[in-house]
Scaffold this motif. Structure first.
Motif, short mmCIF file in Angstrom:
data_model
loop_
_atom_site.label_atom_id
_atom_site.label_comp_id
_atom_site.label_asym_id
_atom_site.label_seq_id
_atom_site.Cartn_x
_atom_site.Cartn_y
_atom_site.Cartn_z
N GLY A 2 -12.33 90.57 59.26
CA GLY A 2 -13.31 89.73 59.93
C GLY A 2 -12.81 89.23 61.27
O GLY A 2 -13.59 89.08 62.22
N PHE A 3 -11.51 88.95 61.38
CA PHE A 3 -10.95 88.45 62.62
C PHE A 3 -11.07 89.51 63.72
O PHE A 3 -11.47 89.21 64.85
N PHE A 4 -10.72 90.75 63.40
CA PHE A 4 -10.75 91.81 64.40
C PHE A 4 -12.17 92.20 64.79
O PHE A 4 -12.45 92.47 65.95
N VAL A 5 -13.07 92.21 63.82
CA VAL A 5 -14.47 92.55 64.11
C VAL A 5 -15.08 91.50 65.04
O VAL A 5 -15.74 91.84 66.03
N THR A 6 -14.86 90.25 64.74
CA THR A 6 -15.43 89.19 65.57
C THR A 6 -14.77 89.16 66.95
O THR A 6 -15.43 88.87 67.95
N THR A 7 -13.48 89.49 67.02
CA THR A 7 -12.81 89.59 68.31
C THR A 7 -13.45 90.69 69.15
O THR A 7 -13.69 90.51 70.36
N LEU A 8 -13.76 91.83 68.53
CA LEU A 8 -14.44 92.90 69.25
C LEU A 8 -15.83 92.48 69.70
O LEU A 8 -16.28 92.84 70.80
N VAL A 13 -19.48 90.87 74.10
CA VAL A 13 -20.31 89.84 74.71
C VAL A 13 -19.79 89.50 76.11
O VAL A 13 -20.57 89.34 77.06
N GLY A 14 -18.47 89.42 76.27
CA GLY A 14 -17.89 89.14 77.58
C GLY A 14 -18.18 90.24 78.59
O GLY A 14 -18.50 89.97 79.75
N ILE A 15 -18.09 91.49 78.15
CA ILE A 15 -18.38 92.62 79.04
C ILE A 15 -19.86 92.63 79.43
O ILE A 15 -20.20 92.79 80.61
N ILE A 16 -20.74 92.42 78.45
CA ILE A 16 -22.18 92.41 78.74
C ILE A 16 -22.54 91.25 79.67
O ILE A 16 -23.30 91.42 80.63
N SER A 18 -20.55 89.79 81.82
CA SER A 18 -20.01 90.10 83.15
C SER A 18 -20.91 91.07 83.90
O SER A 18 -21.15 90.91 85.10
N LEU A 19 -21.41 92.08 83.20
CA LEU A 19 -22.32 93.03 83.84
C LEU A 19 -23.63 92.36 84.25
O LEU A 19 -24.17 92.64 85.32
N MET A 20 -24.15 91.48 83.39
CA MET A 20 -25.40 90.79 83.71
C MET A 20 -25.23 89.88 84.93
O MET A 20 -26.11 89.80 85.78
N VAL A 21 -24.10 89.19 85.02
CA VAL A 21 -23.84 88.33 86.17
C VAL A 21 -23.72 89.19 87.43
O VAL A 21 -24.24 88.83 88.49
N ARG A 22 -23.07 90.31 87.30
CA ARG A 22 -22.90 91.20 88.47
C ARG A 22 -24.24 91.75 88.95
O ARG A 22 -24.45 91.91 90.15
N ILE A 23 -25.15 92.04 88.01
CA ILE A 23 -26.45 92.60 88.37
C ILE A 23 -27.40 91.50 88.86
O ILE A 23 -28.06 91.65 89.88
N CYS A 24 -27.49 90.40 88.13
CA CYS A 24 -28.49 89.36 88.41
C CYS A 24 -28.10 88.41 89.55
O CYS A 24 -28.96 87.93 90.26
N CYS A 25 -26.83 88.11 89.68
CA CYS A 25 -26.40 87.10 90.66
C CYS A 25 -25.54 87.73 91.74
O CYS A 25 -24.37 87.35 91.92
N ASN A 26 -26.06 88.68 92.46
CA ASN A 26 -25.31 89.36 93.51
C ASN A 26 -25.52 88.63 94.83
O ASN A 26 -26.47 88.89 95.56
N HIS A 35 -18.47 83.71 89.77
CA HIS A 35 -19.29 83.91 88.58
C HIS A 35 -18.54 84.70 87.51
O HIS A 35 -18.60 84.35 86.32
N LEU A 36 -17.84 85.76 87.90
CA LEU A 36 -17.08 86.54 86.92
C LEU A 36 -15.96 85.71 86.32
O LEU A 36 -15.69 85.80 85.12
N THR A 37 -15.31 84.90 87.15
CA THR A 37 -14.24 84.04 86.63
C THR A 37 -14.79 83.04 85.61
O THR A 37 -14.18 82.82 84.56
N LEU A 38 -15.95 82.46 85.91
CA LEU A 38 -16.55 81.51 84.97
C LEU A 38 -16.96 82.19 83.66
O LEU A 38 -16.75 81.63 82.57
N VAL A 39 -17.52 83.39 83.73
CA VAL A 39 -17.94 84.10 82.52
C VAL A 39 -16.73 84.48 81.68
O VAL A 39 -16.72 84.29 80.45
N ILE A 40 -15.70 85.00 82.30
CA ILE A 40 -14.50 85.39 81.55
C ILE A 40 -13.82 84.18 80.94
O ILE A 40 -13.39 84.20 79.78
N THR A 41 -13.74 83.08 81.70
CA THR A 41 -13.12 81.85 81.17
C THR A 41 -13.92 81.27 80.01
O THR A 41 -13.35 80.87 78.99
#
Length: 70
Positions: A2-8, A13-16, A18-26, A35-41
């Motif tokens: 369960g730990f590894f599945v939820t980590t994945l 979610v972080g990758i998605i 990040s992509l949404m921020v890159r597309i929507c808030c350019n 924006h990427l720093t805030l999403v990753i943090t």
């Protein structure tokens, strides 16, 4: 397991996000970096909080004390 599945799931979610921020808030290179720093943090902080709560349940520090009723 369960730990590894939820980590994945958190990684996905972080990758998605990040992509949404890159597309929507350019709005330029410095704003994109912020924006990427805030999403990753935020994703990392949420994962750390979840991991602490999940792992704390495996070995609790306070053991329940049962009262013997006679």
């Amino acid at each position: 397991m369960g730990f590894f599945v939820t980590t994945l799931i958190f990684i996905m979610v972080g990758i998605i996000a990040s992509l949404m921020v890159r597309i929507c808030c350019n709005r330029g290179p410095s704003a994109n970096l912020l924006h990427l720093t805030l999403v990753i943090t935020a994703t990392a902080c949420c994962w750390i909080m979840w991991a602490i709560v999940y792992l704390a349940q495996m070995n609790p520090l306070i053991v329940p004390i049962l009262n013997e009723v006679e």
